[in-house]
Design a protein around this motif. Sequence first.
Motif, PDB file in Angstrom:
ATOM      1  N   GLN A  23     -11.282  17.806  14.739  1.00 53.37           N
ATOM      2  CA  GLN A  23     -12.640  17.187  15.642  1.00 53.37           C
ATOM      3  C   GLN A  23     -13.539  17.787  15.244  1.00 53.37           C
ATOM      4  OE1 GLN A  23     -12.777  14.216  17.013  1.00 53.37           O
ATOM      5  NE2 GLN A  23     -10.244  14.080  16.586  1.00 53.37           N
ATOM      6  N   GLY A  24     -13.738  18.887  14.527  1.00 50.73           N
ATOM      7  CA  GLY A  24     -14.863  19.720  13.987  1.00 50.73           C
ATOM      8  C   GLY A  24     -15.425  20.941  14.944  1.00 50.73           C
ATOM      9  N   PHE A  25     -14.271  21.539  15.833  1.00 53.16           N
ATOM     10  CA  PHE A  25     -14.532  22.376  16.741  1.00 53.16           C
ATOM     11  C   PHE A  25     -14.235  23.612  15.681  1.00 53.16           C
ATOM     12  CE2 PHE A  25     -14.206  19.286  20.180  1.00 53.16           C
ATOM     13  CZ  PHE A  25     -15.420  19.532  20.726  1.00 53.16           C
ATOM     14  N   ASP A  26     -14.701  24.711  16.189  1.00 47.87           N
ATOM     15  CA  ASP A  26     -14.427  26.166  15.797  1.00 47.87           C
ATOM     16  C   ASP A  26     -13.752  26.888  16.692  1.00 47.87           C
ATOM     17  OD1 ASP A  26     -14.115  28.597  14.539  1.00 47.87           O
ATOM     18  OD2 ASP A  26     -16.212  29.340  14.680  1.00 47.87           O
ATOM     19  N   VAL A  27     -12.524  27.107  16.460  1.00 49.96           N
ATOM     20  CA  VAL A  27     -11.334  27.693  17.694  1.00 49.96           C
ATOM     21  C   VAL A  27     -10.935  29.036  17.718  1.00 49.96           C
ATOM     22  CG1 VAL A  27      -9.322  27.297  18.823  1.00 49.96           C
ATOM     23  CG2 VAL A  27     -10.757  25.131  17.933  1.00 49.96           C
ATOM     24  N   ASP A  28     -10.990  29.970  18.465  1.00 46.03           N
ATOM     25  CA  ASP A  28     -10.432  31.221  18.528  1.00 46.03           C
ATOM     26  C   ASP A  28      -9.237  31.238  19.554  1.00 46.03           C
ATOM     27  OD1 ASP A  28     -12.027  32.312  16.898  1.00 46.03           O
ATOM     28  OD2 ASP A  28     -13.447  33.222  18.636  1.00 46.03           O
ATOM     29  N   SER A  29      -8.234  31.501  19.027  1.00 44.39           N
ATOM     30  CA  SER A  29      -6.997  31.444  20.001  1.00 44.39           C
ATOM     31  C   SER A  29      -6.490  32.833  20.599  1.00 44.39           C
ATOM     32  CB  SER A  29      -5.804  30.887  19.093  1.00 44.39           C
ATOM     33  OG  SER A  29      -5.856  29.492  18.857  1.00 44.39           O
ATOM     34  N   ALA A  30      -6.096  32.862  21.948  1.00 38.86           N
ATOM     35  CA  ALA A  30      -5.567  33.871  22.494  1.00 38.86           C
ATOM     36  C   ALA A  30      -4.088  33.441  23.302  1.00 38.86           C
ATOM     37  CB  ALA A  30      -6.590  34.415  23.522  1.00 38.86           C
ATOM     38  N   PHE A  31      -3.447  34.495  23.282  1.00 40.55           N
ATOM     39  CA  PHE A  31      -2.168  34.329  23.616  1.00 40.55           C
ATOM     40  C   PHE A  31      -1.429  35.032  24.914  1.00 40.55           C
ATOM     41  CE2 PHE A  31      -2.154  33.384  19.205  1.00 40.55           C
ATOM     42  CZ  PHE A  31      -1.600  31.887  19.063  1.00 40.55           C
TER      43      PHE A  31
END
Length: 223
Positions: A23-31
């Motif tokens: 959808q065009g979002f820039d995503v940083d993932s954390a766990f």
Amino acid sequence: MKILLAEDTLDLNNVITQMLQLQGFDVDSAFDGKEALNLALSNGYDGIILDIMMPKMTGLEVLRELRNRNIVTPVLMLTAKAEVDDRVEGLDAGADDYLTKPFAMKELLARVKALTRRGSQYAAKELSFGDITLKSESLELCSANTVRLSLKEFSLMQALLLNKEHPVENNYLVEHVWNDEDGAEEETVWLYVNFLQGKLEYIDSNVAIKGEKGGPFQVVVNE
């Protein structure tokens, strides 16, 4: 739009990340919670998605730390708990919205879009009424004391102040504050009205919100 996603379930994290990226979002993932907090303190985000139950730090602990540091980024909480007390705890800690698992990805996307859209709409201005000042840059409500509002609390107070000359119907608030989101109903508006009433008392203001559950509601100055 840049999003921080903190979800410790690997598969779910990957699915949400891919959907948001499409959808065009820039995503940083954390766990885990500690990783999420470090990322949130080191980067600027347009929205944060926090799972409540995470290792090292819970989502609520991360949220409280962010709000204590005056980070006002909109936060959506993910929770497997559906009880009202758990929702209230998250909202009271400074969350702007919540979504109960299991959820449809379409609904999550709609919530994220609404959250980031509202976060970008606040002009750098102040609204005053009675002895209160509502500050859009810091999301603060000021009188004798000052308190920070969540985005939804801010939007609700803003809507009431902009329509202070007359009572505001419940349906109007669902449409303009919650953007007709799924799950936004009479009980939701009443919950946030109660939050704001408590915060007006906390800052020792002479302004009150009048109205019963179901509306309409109006801000008034107590003589």
